[in-house]
Every structure is written in C-alpha cells, then in structure tokens.
Design an enzyme around this catalytic site. Sequence first.
Site, PDB file in Angstrom:
ATOM      1  N   ASN A 116     -10.134  -0.111   0.793  1.00 57.82           N
ATOM      2  CA  ASN A 116      -8.675  -0.013   0.684  1.00 57.82           C
ATOM      3  C   ASN A 116      -8.235  -0.566  -0.680  1.00 57.82           C
ATOM      4  O   ASN A 116      -8.315  -1.768  -0.916  1.00 57.82           O
ATOM      5  CB  ASN A 116      -8.059  -0.820   1.833  1.00 57.82           C
ATOM      6  CG  ASN A 116      -6.542  -0.790   1.851  1.00 57.82           C
ATOM      7  OD1 ASN A 116      -5.914  -0.460   0.854  1.00 57.82           O
ATOM      8  ND2 ASN A 116      -5.973  -1.151   2.982  1.00 57.82           N
ATOM      9  N   CYS A 129       0.816  -1.222   0.000  1.00 55.56           N
ATOM     10  CA  CYS A 129       0.000   0.000   0.000  1.00 55.56           C
ATOM     11  C   CYS A 129       0.848   1.270   0.000  1.00 55.56           C
ATOM     12  O   CYS A 129       0.320   2.353  -0.244  1.00 55.56           O
ATOM     13  CB  CYS A 129      -0.955  -0.004   1.182  1.00 55.56           C
ATOM     14  SG  CYS A 129      -1.995  -1.461   1.247  1.00 55.56           S
ATOM     15  N   HIS A 165      -2.898   7.041   2.760  1.00 55.22           N
ATOM     16  CA  HIS A 165      -3.431   5.791   2.235  1.00 55.22           C
ATOM     17  C   HIS A 165      -4.797   5.545   2.886  1.00 55.22           C
ATOM     18  O   HIS A 165      -4.950   5.671   4.102  1.00 55.22           O
ATOM     19  CB  HIS A 165      -2.462   4.651   2.539  1.00 55.22           C
ATOM     20  CG  HIS A 165      -3.033   3.304   2.290  1.00 55.22           C
ATOM     21  ND1 HIS A 165      -3.679   3.001   1.109  1.00 55.22           N
ATOM     22  CD2 HIS A 165      -3.083   2.192   3.054  1.00 55.22           C
ATOM     23  CE1 HIS A 165      -4.091   1.751   1.176  1.00 55.22           C
ATOM     24  NE2 HIS A 165      -3.745   1.225   2.345  1.00 55.22           N
TER      25      HIS A 165
END
Length: 311
Positions: free
Chosen positions: A268, A114, A238
């Site tokens: 996500n 990520c 993020h």
Amino acid sequence: MNGLRLIGTGRALPAKIYDNDAMTAFVDTSDEWITSRTGIRQRYFSGEGETTSGLAIEAAKKALDNAGIAPEQIDCVLVATSSGETVMPSMACIVHHALGLRADIPAMDVGAACAGFLYAADMARALLLAHGGHYALVIGAEQMSKLLDMSDRNTCVLFGDGAGACVFALEPDAEYESVFGVRGDMAIVAGGPRREQPMAMEGQAVFRFAVTAIPQSVNALLERSGKTLEEVDWVVCHQANQRIIDASVRRLGVPAEKFYKNLDRYANTSAASIPLALDEMRESGKLTSGMRVIMVGFGAGLTWAGMMIRA
Ligand code: COA
C-alpha cells in the site's frame, strides 16, 4: 463537460525491495500470513539519500516526457502526500522548483491520505476551470516507511514507498464525474508526522469500510454518468489489500479482470498507489487512449473518492 483527460504518466521507486521474508527481520510474521491475508509479496522502502520529493520529482519528469509537455506548459501542480520531508515548503513547491515550472501557477500539497490523489486531481480541474489553464501535473508520493513503527506487525508489513505522477489536460468535451466522502468521526487510521507517533490502525474496521466505499463510489459514478460497468474498461482502486478488491468485485458482480491489481509488488503506497497503477497500465499497453476508467481511493480520515475519466 469540461473533463480531465490523462495524457502522461510516470513513476519512481526506491532502490531497495523488501520481500515478505525480509519483513521477518523486523517482526514475527511470515510470507504465508502476509500473502494469504493481503496478497502483498514485496514492497519498496527508501534508504539513505532517498526522499519523498526526490521520488515525486523523478515521477513528474517522466510524466512530462510521456505527455510530450514542456514544464512551462503546466498550469498547476498538486502533490498528494502524507509523508513529505518538510511541512514548509510544501512538496509541490519543491517539485515546482526542480522542474522549472512557471511562477504564475498554483502549487500546493493535498492531504487526504490514501484518497489524496483523486482529491488532488479534482482540485486541479477546479483550478484550471477557475483560472483558464489547460495542463495539470498531479503527483502522489509517499515514504510510508517514515510513518511506520517497524516493530508493529499490524501495520509495517502492509505499506511501501513510491511515487506516481499524471499529466491531465482539461478538455471541453471530455467525460468527467467525481464523488467524495468523509467520516471525520472515524479516525481509525492515524499517525505521524513524527516517528514518536507512528501509524496505528484498526485493520478489520478499515477492511469493512473499504469494501463498502468501493462499490458505493463505483455505483454513484455510474448513476451520475448514466453508464454501466460494461461500458467501463478499467476500475483502478487504491491498492491496499487483494481481499478488499476481491470483495468489491463480488459485491459489484463484475469480472475480476476489470480491476487492475499491482499491490503484490508495491504493497500500500497510499496516495501514490493509483498513479503508480495508471503508469504501469499505460506502459504495458493495457490502458490506451479513449478507454473509460473508474478510480476509487479510500483511507485515513476516513476519506474516500471516486472519479471517472477517459484516458
Ligand atoms: N504477521 C503474522 N500475524 C499477524 C500479523 C502479521 N504481520 N499482523 C497481525 N497478525 C495476527 C494478529 O495479531 C492476530 O493474532 P491473534 O488472533 O493471536 O490476536 C491474527 O494475526 C489475526 O489478525 P486479524 O486482524 O484477525 O487478521 P485479518 O484477517 O483481519 O487481517 C489485516 C488483518 C490488517 C490484513 C486486514 O484486516 C486488513 O487488510 N485490513 C485493512 C487494512 C488496510 O488496508 N488499511 C489501509 C487502508 S488505506
């Protein structure tokens, strides 16, 4: 300093949205649980015929259009991903071919989960500096649905698919700071590449890590640049969990409005989440030329990264 300026963005998403109620078809969960623990309300999952590279190519074309840059002006292309459909060739090569980029440029994938988009952007800058180029195409693209065990409620409700792309220009006087970190001893998010090894995660330990990594990265960038948070227009983290962002806001003592949030609509999307957010912000007029932005990525590895640029 030779820094990156953001001059174009684009995004691409699969056709099908799964709201939280739709997730009850896979696992014993509820909209109430997912919303209250994460802030997520829906996510996109790819269907038949939709590929990670397809999403990357669509987002990249839009970013080039948005920047007003022709494919032959691009001097390097990097794709941050953990979920490409092939190990060889890299997704960067697939994008390179589809867009008709020049043959004399570097093209490669970056794997830092990520945090990957910021690793890729920093590497793009280094390549431009080393080889004298001007424009970089940096993409974050994921089909997290390929890595998930759809019978594991601890993970399947948290992730989604999508792609975001940015065109950066290397400019001699542009502000630029970046910081990186890794804890290779903490493999608490792990999985892939095959469905037999789906993603698994120690959720609470990742949560504790994230709420430390974000404020630490923001503070490190401020210290290096000599700026204060008041001088920063946006913090784009993020997009993993609303509660992670809320806790970081509290720790930094800044107005929550400074943190952009869109995880309610995408969940996500790993390496895609930051460029997806940047594209939405530019499209809606929230992020305009000259604004100072801090970005922070964190994820499996564990890895984390922070970057400060001007749009
Ligand atoms: N629906 C309903 N119940 C669920 C569930 C779901 N989708 N997932 C887990 N549960 C259950 C658990 O089984 C547990 O039940 P038990 O108490 O009977 O054992 C209960 O909910 C509480 O779980 P807990 O782990 O205490 O919840 P939490 O408040 O810590 O929230 C996360 C869990 C995963 C949402 C949270 O820890 C988190 O967001 N961590 C960060 C993860 C992340 O963002 N990773 C990616 C980083 S890049």
